[in-house]
Design an enzyme around this catalytic site. Structure first.
Site, PDB file in Angstrom:
ATOM      1  N   GLY A  23       1.832  -2.597  -6.443  1.00 37.70           N
ATOM      2  CA  GLY A  23       1.742  -1.286  -5.811  1.00 37.70           C
ATOM      3  C   GLY A  23       0.412  -0.618  -6.145  1.00 37.70           C
ATOM      4  N   GLY A  24       0.434   0.290  -7.103  1.00 37.84           N
ATOM      5  CA  GLY A  24      -0.741   1.099  -7.444  1.00 37.84           C
ATOM      6  C   GLY A  24      -2.042   0.309  -7.578  1.00 37.84           C
ATOM      7  N   HIS A  44      13.000  -2.420  -0.297  1.00 34.04           N
ATOM      8  CA  HIS A  44      12.261  -1.872  -1.445  1.00 34.04           C
ATOM      9  C   HIS A  44      13.087  -0.754  -2.076  1.00 34.04           C
ATOM     10  CE1 HIS A  44       9.193   0.118  -3.828  1.00 34.04           C
ATOM     11  NE2 HIS A  44       8.511  -1.012  -3.766  1.00 34.04           N
ATOM     12  N   TRP A  97       0.820  -1.225   0.000  1.00 35.52           N
ATOM     13  CA  TRP A  97       0.000   0.000   0.000  1.00 35.52           C
ATOM     14  C   TRP A  97       0.851   1.271   0.000  1.00 35.52           C
ATOM     15  CZ3 TRP A  97      -4.915  -0.436   3.627  1.00 35.52           C
ATOM     16  CH2 TRP A  97      -5.629  -1.593   3.285  1.00 35.52           C
ATOM     17  N   LYS A  98       2.133   1.117   0.257  1.00 38.17           N
ATOM     18  CA  LYS A  98       3.032   2.278   0.368  1.00 38.17           C
ATOM     19  C   LYS A  98       2.435   3.301   1.348  1.00 38.17           C
ATOM     20  CE  LYS A  98       4.957   1.151  -4.078  1.00 38.17           C
ATOM     21  NZ  LYS A  98       5.623   1.557  -5.307  1.00 38.17           N
TER      22      LYS A  98
END
Ligand code: 13P
Length: 263
Positions: free
Chosen positions: A240-241, A101, A16-17
């Protein structure tokens, strides 16, 4: 030469960053849960920000979704302002932790040697590290992609026993494909995954290396997941996105099937 590939249950992890407030996170988890409750042929991990781990952990009870964190420090406790320990992550129900990361390397100066300490600390606390490696665009364009990934993998995984290798996951995330909409072609991904597996075999032996999951990350979407998963050395994805929207994350999970392969 024919090579028989071990079929490993795929794993899809969502990073989710630095996104989602608690309200948004709870809503996202609720929709993902409803969309994947019948999926049993793929392991699922979500890695929300630290601030949401304690809220989300109980929401995953009785589901097939496991909890992961995006980073951690190497010590169990101590005067390390702003850091989070492996013990704290265990305490919050985490089973996985993303380490090394490229955004940690790029913006927070993480080196292979620090990442190596983190990997060892994670394993000591029975957390499954998802160790990220990947080259930048200039490194790829100058023909140094494999050399870079080799140095990162050897640095981050230095000093591990064969038993410890069995417990970790590697994620190949070419930096030029992260958040850019550019995905490595299936062939480029396979070539690097095969290279990584050969590096792992040198260190841990062929039999163990064949069972280590190597995830691909970098602009993974519902439209490209099946092509990526069709590659024999790709065992899942670090997303990610596309994991920030329930619908696309669910579609990626449903599309992550793996067939028996002999190449
Ligand atoms: P994107 O899927 O947004 O390219 O991000 C990949 C990534 O960095 C996952 O860790």
């Amino acid at each position: 030469m024919t090579r028989k590939y071990v079929v490993i249950k795929p794993l899809i992890a969502g990073n989710w960053k630095m996104y989602k407030t608690s309200q948004e996170g709870v809503k996202l988890v609720g929709t993902i849960k409803a969309g994947v409750h019948s999926v049993d042929d793929c392991d699922i991990v979500i890695c929300p920000p630290f601030t949401l781990l304690s809220t989300i952990n109980p929401l995953l009870d009785g589901t097939r979704i496991a909890l992961g964190a995006q980073n951690m420090y190497v010590e169990k406790e101590g005067a390390f302002t702003g850091e989070i320990s492996p013990l704290m992550l265990k305490d919050l129900g985490c089973r996985y932790v993303i380490l090394g990361h490229s955004e940690r390397r790029q913006y927070f100066g993480e080196t292979d040697s620090l990442i190596n300490k983190k990997v060892i600390a994670a394993l000591t606390f029975s957390l499954i590290p998802i160790v990220c490696v990947g080259e930048t665009l200039p490194e790829r364009e100058s023909g140094k992609a494999k050399e870079t990934v080799k140095a990162q993998a050897e640095g981050a995984l230095a000093g591990l026993s064969a038993e410890q290798f069995e417990k970790l996951i590697v994620a190949y995330e070419p930096v030029w494909a992260i958040g850019t909409g550019k995905t490595a072609s299936s062939g480029e991904a396979q070539e690097m995954h095969e290279w990584i597996r050969a590096l792992l075999a040198e260190r841990a032996g062929k039999e163990i290396a064949a069972k280590i999951r190597i995830l691909y990350g970098g602009s993974v979407k519902p439209e490209n997941i099946s092509g990526i998963m069709a590659q024999p050395d790709v065992n899942g994805a670090l997303v990610g996105g596309a994991c920030l929207k329930a619908e696309s994350f669910i579609q990626i999970i449903r599309g992550a099937k793996k067939k028996e392969l002999t190449c």
